[in-house]
Write an enzyme that holds these catalytic residues in place. Structure first.
Site, mmCIF file in Angstrom:
data_model
loop_
_atom_site.group_PDB
_atom_site.id
_atom_site.type_symbol
_atom_site.label_atom_id
_atom_site.label_comp_id
_atom_site.label_asym_id
_atom_site.label_seq_id
_atom_site.Cartn_x
_atom_site.Cartn_y
_atom_site.Cartn_z
ATOM 1 N N GLU A 1 0.828 -1.201 0.000
ATOM 2 C CA GLU A 1 0.000 0.000 0.000
ATOM 3 C C GLU A 1 0.860 1.248 0.000
ATOM 4 O O GLU A 1 1.961 1.266 0.534
ATOM 5 C CB GLU A 1 -0.878 0.017 1.246
ATOM 6 C CG GLU A 1 -2.074 -0.862 1.070
ATOM 7 C CD GLU A 1 -3.050 -0.704 2.220
ATOM 8 O OE1 GLU A 1 -4.181 -1.170 2.058
ATOM 9 O OE2 GLU A 1 -2.690 -0.117 3.249
ATOM 10 N N CYS B 1 3.148 8.426 1.553
ATOM 11 C CA CYS B 1 3.509 7.454 2.586
ATOM 12 C C CYS B 1 3.872 6.153 1.878
ATOM 13 O O CYS B 1 3.018 5.537 1.244
ATOM 14 C CB CYS B 1 2.305 7.286 3.512
ATOM 15 S SG CYS B 1 2.517 6.011 4.743
ATOM 16 N N CYS C 1 5.752 -7.472 7.617
ATOM 17 C CA CYS C 1 6.699 -6.971 8.623
ATOM 18 C C CYS C 1 7.105 -8.133 9.512
ATOM 19 O O CYS C 1 6.287 -9.002 9.800
ATOM 20 C CB CYS C 1 6.039 -5.867 9.461
ATOM 21 S SG CYS C 1 7.189 -5.006 10.561
ATOM 22 N N CYS D 1 3.876 -5.715 16.333
ATOM 23 C CA CYS D 1 3.241 -4.750 17.224
ATOM 24 C C CYS D 1 1.768 -5.149 17.310
ATOM 25 O O CYS D 1 1.132 -5.389 16.278
ATOM 26 C CB CYS D 1 3.421 -3.338 16.696
ATOM 27 S SG CYS D 1 5.170 -2.935 16.505
ATOM 28 N N CYS E 1 -1.058 -3.318 15.301
ATOM 29 C CA CYS E 1 -0.799 -3.026 13.884
ATOM 30 C C CYS E 1 -1.256 -4.172 12.998
ATOM 31 O O CYS E 1 -0.888 -5.318 13.223
ATOM 32 C CB CYS E 1 0.691 -2.762 13.686
ATOM 33 S SG CYS E 1 1.133 -2.550 11.946
ATOM 34 N N CYS F 1 -12.872 4.892 12.222
ATOM 35 C CA CYS F 1 -12.594 4.871 13.650
ATOM 36 C C CYS F 1 -13.866 5.176 14.443
ATOM 37 O O CYS F 1 -13.908 6.085 15.263
ATOM 38 C CB CYS F 1 -11.496 5.881 13.970
ATOM 39 S SG CYS F 1 -10.150 5.199 14.914
HETATM 40 N N1 SAH Z 1 7.365 0.071 11.035
HETATM 41 C C1 SAH Z 1 7.514 1.460 11.196
HETATM 42 C C2 SAH Z 1 6.823 2.285 10.132
HETATM 43 C C3 SAH Z 1 5.481 1.832 9.648
HETATM 44 S S1 SAH Z 1 4.155 1.960 10.785
HETATM 45 C C4 SAH Z 1 7.051 1.877 12.576
HETATM 46 O O1 SAH Z 1 6.483 1.066 13.288
HETATM 47 O O2 SAH Z 1 7.318 3.025 12.945
HETATM 48 C C5 SAH Z 1 3.795 3.700 10.772
HETATM 49 C C6 SAH Z 1 3.094 4.162 12.041
HETATM 50 O O3 SAH Z 1 1.745 3.668 12.104
HETATM 51 C C7 SAH Z 1 3.771 3.682 13.299
HETATM 52 O O4 SAH Z 1 3.873 4.720 14.244
HETATM 53 C C8 SAH Z 1 2.818 2.633 13.781
HETATM 54 O O5 SAH Z 1 2.979 2.412 15.128
HETATM 55 C C9 SAH Z 1 1.488 3.218 13.406
HETATM 56 N N2 SAH Z 1 0.380 2.263 13.379
HETATM 57 C C10 SAH Z 1 0.425 0.946 13.115
HETATM 58 N N3 SAH Z 1 -0.813 0.397 13.207
HETATM 59 C C11 SAH Z 1 -1.661 1.383 13.528
HETATM 60 C C12 SAH Z 1 -3.062 1.435 13.752
HETATM 61 N N4 SAH Z 1 -3.824 0.350 13.637
HETATM 62 N N5 SAH Z 1 -3.608 2.622 14.057
HETATM 63 C C13 SAH Z 1 -2.828 3.739 14.136
HETATM 64 N N6 SAH Z 1 -1.504 3.748 13.931
HETATM 65 C C14 SAH Z 1 -0.907 2.584 13.647
HETATM 66 FE FE1 SF4 Z 2 5.886 -3.492 11.752
HETATM 67 FE FE2 SF4 Z 2 5.231 -2.645 14.212
HETATM 68 FE FE3 SF4 Z 2 5.661 -0.843 12.264
HETATM 69 FE FE4 SF4 Z 2 3.495 -2.449 12.201
HETATM 70 S S1 SF4 Z 2 3.944 -0.849 13.711
HETATM 71 S S2 SF4 Z 2 4.828 -1.981 10.496
HETATM 72 S S3 SF4 Z 2 4.315 -4.382 13.087
HETATM 73 S S4 SF4 Z 2 7.152 -2.289 13.151
#
Ligand code: SAH
Ligand code: SF4
Length: 399
Positions: free
Chosen positions: A112, A125, A132, A136, A139, A372
């Site tokens: 995406e 973006c 990944c 997390c 996520c 949301c």
């Molecule tokens: N892997 C990297 C970059 C991609 S995620 C990272 O984790 O920073 C980009 C941002 O989106 C990160 O801050 C992540 O924590 C956030 N994110 C992931 N899932 C999310 C969700 N369901 N709702 C809001 N933010 C989210």
């Molecule tokens: Fe990967 Fe965590 Fe970033 Fe999601 S928020 S893309 S699981 S590092």
């Protein structure tokens, strides 16, 4: 030609859309361009690819036909394919992109990419990986296994696709649905954030090479200050990012104590908050006191209390920091909910009063905010500042 070389020829032609200077030079060497011409020819090709947006070699009028013919026999300028496009009311666009197959039986990985127009900038973006390796717990990408790293060309090509679609190359045609390019000097894509799928610092070399193409004056000519790499906290790679790329840094913090961060961002068990913040201090010190953006996802009853807002302010004391509060974007099967707006507002007020100017800034889309739950209907009640922050927040595109 040997059998092996013949087999190599049979492989899908390699696209040069997104190629680094080194890759272009290699392609030119392979077709017999003499060493003394390599740099000049590489610059010409780069100019056509990145400044003019050429999609076929035939358009490159100042390059000799026979040379173009040889290049076209082995290479294309094919971009990832737009499989689906969603456009939100505010002009945010989310594209599902299919990467070109790397061998004939490969169906092509999908990623995406999100474009967010604002009055003074246009932010793209981009994804750095398909899936990944980290998990997390809030996520959606984290629930996918890592399929593969993207190549640097595939990362850069996301910018090319966006610019093609937005009419952002000379003689390009802007989309008919009415959203004019927004960026600096009329550029539709003026900023890039690595906040799509994947952990950019676990694909360091490709991300670094992609940034080099994006920031080269003969490449995409974006300012380093307009590129932000977001990490969940891969501490050992952060110094390299500062030294080798010099871009802006965003850190996905999400919690103010290790017990909770271990749960939300399991990588914290390897690199706890203290180490992460030290790496942040080193980053700002080594890179002319650049501000770091801390991302904090608002999870109902998990990390959203006023006490946690105060703890956040205490934790970041002394660091040149910006805080992005991200309303949680729900996805099917998620174990969390988004904090309600009163709670986000209270949290942001504490952060704001501590001197952080723009508490809610992370790219999100209204369409995603609409997903949301109650957020949209309650947005009317927000005070002016909070409403502006809400409107500025745009989709990250995790689902
Ligand atoms: N892997 C990297 C970059 C991609 S995620 C990272 O984790 O920073 C980009 C941002 O989106 C990160 O801050 C992540 O924590 C956030 N994110 C992931 N899932 C999310 C969700 N369901 N709702 C809001 N933010 C989210
Ligand atoms: Fe990967 Fe965590 Fe970033 Fe999601 S928020 S893309 S699981 S590092």
């Amino acid at each position: 030609m040997t059998d092996a070389a013949f087999a190599a020829e049979e492989r899908a032609p390699m696209s040069l859309a997104g190629a680094t200077r080194g890759e272009i030079v290699r392609a030119l060497m392979e077709i017999g361009v003499p060493a003394r011409e390599l740099n000049m020819r590489a610059s010409q090709l780069w100019h056509w690819i990145y400044h003019r947006g050429a999609r076929d070699f035939g358009a490159m009028r100042n390059i000799a036909r026979p040379l173009l013919g040889k290049l076209a026999a082995r290479h294309t300028l094919t971009r990832p394919e737009i499989v689906a496009e969603q456009v939100s009311a505010d002009g945010t666009r989310k594209w599902l992109l299919r990467m070109s197959p790397v061998h004939p039986s490969d169906k092509g990985s999908e990623i995406e990419c999100v474009y967010i127009p604002e009055s003074d900038r246009g932010t793209l973006c981009v994804s750095s990986q398909v899936g990944c390796t980290l998990n997390c717990t809030f996520c959606h990408t984290g629930t996918m296994p890592l399929v593969r790293n993207l190549t640097s060309a595939e990362i850069v090509a996301q910018v090319l696709v966006a610019r093609d679609r937005l009419g952002d190359f000379p003689r390009g045609v802007a989309p008919a649905d009415g959203f004019a390019p927004a960026g600096e000097g009329g550029r539709a894509v003026s900023n890039v954030v690595f906040m799509g799928m994947g952990e950019p610092l676990y694909n360091f070399d490709a991300v670094r090479d992609a940034i080099a193409v994006m920031t080269d004056g003969e490449g995409l000519s974006l300012s380093k200050r307009r590129i932000t790499v977001s990490t969940s906290g891969v501490v050992p790679e952060m110094a390299r990012l500062g030294a080798e790329c010099g871009t802006m840094l965003a850190v996905s913090l999400h919690a103010t104590n290790n017990r909770l961060r271990d749960r939300l961002v399991p990588l914290n068990r390897r690199y706890p908050i203290e180490q992460l913040l030290q790496a942040c201090r080193d980053y700002t010190g080594a890179s002319n006191a650049r501000r770091i953006t801390f991302e904090y996802v608002m999870l109902r009853d998990i990390n959203d209390s006023p006490a946690e807002a105060k703890a956040l302010v205490r934790l970041l004391k002394g660091l040149p920091a910006k805080i992005n509060l991200i309303p949680f974007n729900p996805w099917p099967g998620a174990q969390y909910e988004c904090s309600d707006w009163e709670t986000i507002e209270r949290f942001s007020e504490i952060v704001f009063n501590a001197g952080y100017a723009s508490p809610v800034r992370t790219p999100r889309g209204r369409d995603i905010l609409a997903a949301c739950g109650q957020l949209k209907s309650e947005s009317e009640k927000l005070r002016a500042r909070a409403r502006t922050m809400l409107e500025e927040s745009l989709a990250i595109g995790q689902d």
